[in-house]
Design an enzyme around this catalytic site. Structure first.
Site, PDB file in Angstrom:
ATOM      1  N   GLY A 194       0.717  -1.397  -0.006  1.00  0.00           N
ATOM      2  CA  GLY A 194       0.110  -0.189   0.034  1.00  0.00           C
ATOM      3  C   GLY A 194       0.837   1.146   0.015  1.00  0.00           C
ATOM      4  O   GLY A 194       0.644   2.220  -0.675  1.00  0.00           O
ATOM      5  N   ASP A 228      -5.621   2.491  10.360  1.00  0.00           N
ATOM      6  CA  ASP A 228      -7.171   2.495  10.638  1.00  0.00           C
ATOM      7  C   ASP A 228      -7.236   2.096  12.118  1.00  0.00           C
ATOM      8  O   ASP A 228      -7.115   2.878  12.916  1.00  0.00           O
ATOM      9  CB  ASP A 228      -7.385   1.398   9.652  1.00  0.00           C
ATOM     10  N   PHE A 257     -14.114   3.768   3.880  1.00  0.00           N
ATOM     11  CA  PHE A 257     -13.175   2.842   3.164  1.00  0.00           C
ATOM     12  C   PHE A 257     -12.828   3.351   1.748  1.00  0.00           C
ATOM     13  O   PHE A 257     -13.648   3.863   0.972  1.00  0.00           O
ATOM     14  CB  PHE A 257     -13.740   1.484   2.783  1.00  0.00           C
ATOM     15  N   ILE A 258     -11.504   3.648   1.530  1.00  0.00           N
ATOM     16  CA  ILE A 258     -11.214   4.416   0.396  1.00  0.00           C
ATOM     17  C   ILE A 258      -9.980   3.498  -0.439  1.00  0.00           C
ATOM     18  O   ILE A 258      -9.385   2.558   0.019  1.00  0.00           O
ATOM     19  CB  ILE A 258     -10.195   5.521   0.715  1.00  0.00           C
ATOM     20  N   LYS A 308      -7.099   7.576  10.092  1.00  0.00           N
ATOM     21  CA  LYS A 308      -8.608   7.389  10.491  1.00  0.00           C
ATOM     22  C   LYS A 308      -8.586   7.425  12.138  1.00  0.00           C
ATOM     23  O   LYS A 308      -8.763   6.482  12.819  1.00  0.00           O
ATOM     24  CB  LYS A 308      -9.292   6.186  10.054  1.00  0.00           C
ATOM     25  N   GLU A 358       3.861   4.257   6.042  1.00  0.00           N
ATOM     26  CA  GLU A 358       2.470   3.434   5.775  1.00  0.00           C
ATOM     27  C   GLU A 358       1.543   4.273   4.784  1.00  0.00           C
ATOM     28  O   GLU A 358       1.527   5.520   4.888  1.00  0.00           O
ATOM     29  CB  GLU A 358       1.882   3.138   7.297  1.00  0.00           C
ATOM     30  N   ASP A 359       0.486   3.614   4.289  1.00  0.00           N
ATOM     31  CA  ASP A 359      -0.332   3.930   3.467  1.00  0.00           C
ATOM     32  C   ASP A 359      -1.373   4.653   4.229  1.00  0.00           C
ATOM     33  O   ASP A 359      -1.792   5.818   4.050  1.00  0.00           O
ATOM     34  CB  ASP A 359      -0.953   3.122   2.356  1.00  0.00           C
ATOM     35  N   ASP A 384      -6.104  -0.511  -1.980  1.00  0.00           N
ATOM     36  CA  ASP A 384      -6.687  -1.242  -2.786  1.00  0.00           C
ATOM     37  C   ASP A 384      -8.096  -1.836  -2.260  1.00  0.00           C
ATOM     38  O   ASP A 384      -8.202  -1.705  -1.119  1.00  0.00           O
ATOM     39  CB  ASP A 384      -5.589  -2.556  -3.075  1.00  0.00           C
ATOM     40  N   ARG A 403      -4.829   0.306  -6.891  1.00  0.00           N
ATOM     41  CA  ARG A 403      -3.757   0.955  -6.277  1.00  0.00           C
ATOM     42  C   ARG A 403      -3.211   1.790  -7.514  1.00  0.00           C
ATOM     43  O   ARG A 403      -2.368   2.598  -6.867  1.00  0.00           O
ATOM     44  CB  ARG A 403      -2.760  -0.419  -6.034  1.00  0.00           C
TER      45      ARG A 403
END
Ligand code: IMP
Ligand code: MG
Length: 179
Positions: free
Chosen positions: A50, A108, A157-158, A136, A104-105, A164, A170
């Site tokens: 990610g 959560d 959720f994105i 988040k 990190e992407d 992805d 992606r």
């Protein structure tokens, strides 16, 4: 920007590439200010898959010496976190005594970052910092400080820019949210 369909779901535009880049500029300025005087080059640890696009954008803005390493973790299945983290493949080099900036992407629940931080400590890392493209805060459950978050987003959720939905999306340059 139009809506897009990945597998069975429709996503609508959420964050533009230019807004993401403006936020990345700000994070890189903070990282540069914090690391310019470092005595030993820190490791920029890209969490695959990610964070690949974000790490690349960030790296080219950094003006201090650093090394790039990767680790591949998995936890998400479909549109929710499983909480069970697997190391798909580990860091290839010795990181004993090294400072690590985790790249990190998205953060959560925080389960992945907690697992990774412990893993790096077990491998003998010295100082560990966390740098994430998206955060988040409403879902985050851990008490580990997130040092750098380019953007905070609501608990939705994105996909896009590395993120992805079951491996699709992606390659999108902008970020989209589940409709
Ligand atoms: P956490 O362990 O619950 O913090 O989840 C972290 C990982 O789940 C991230 O590194 C992503 O790979 C994935 N993830 C979390 N939220 C999303 C999302 O909205 N879209 C896509 N992947 C996500
Ligand atoms: Mg990830």
């Amino acid at each position: 920007m139009n809506s897009i369909t990945l597998h069975d779901k429709t996503f609508v535009p959420f964050i533009s590439y230019s807004d993401l880049m403006a936020a990345t500029d700000k994070v890189s300025e903070r990282l540069n200010a914090a690391h310019r005087e470092d005595k030993k080059p820190p490791i920029l640890l890209c969490v695959l898959n990610g964070a690949i696009m974000y790490t690349a954008e960030l790296m080219k803005r950094l003006d201090f010496q650093c090394e790039l390493m990767t680790i591949k973790l998995s936890s998400y299945s479909g549109t929710s976190s499983t909480g069970h983290i697997n190391i798909v493949y580990d860091i290839a080099s010795d990181i004993r005594g090294r400072d690590v900036i985790i790249c990190e992407d998205i953060i959560d629940t925080g389960a992945t970052i907690k697992f990774l931080r412990n893993h790096l400590k077990e491998k003998g890392a010295d100082k560990i910092e966390i740098c994430t493209m998206l955060f988040k805060p409403d879902i985050y459950k851990e008490d580990i400080k997130i040092d750098y978050a380019a953007m905070e987003i609501p608990p939705r959720f994105i996909v896009g820019f590395g993120l992805d939905y079951d491996e699709l999306g992606r390659n999108l340059k902008d970020i989209y949210v589940l409709k």
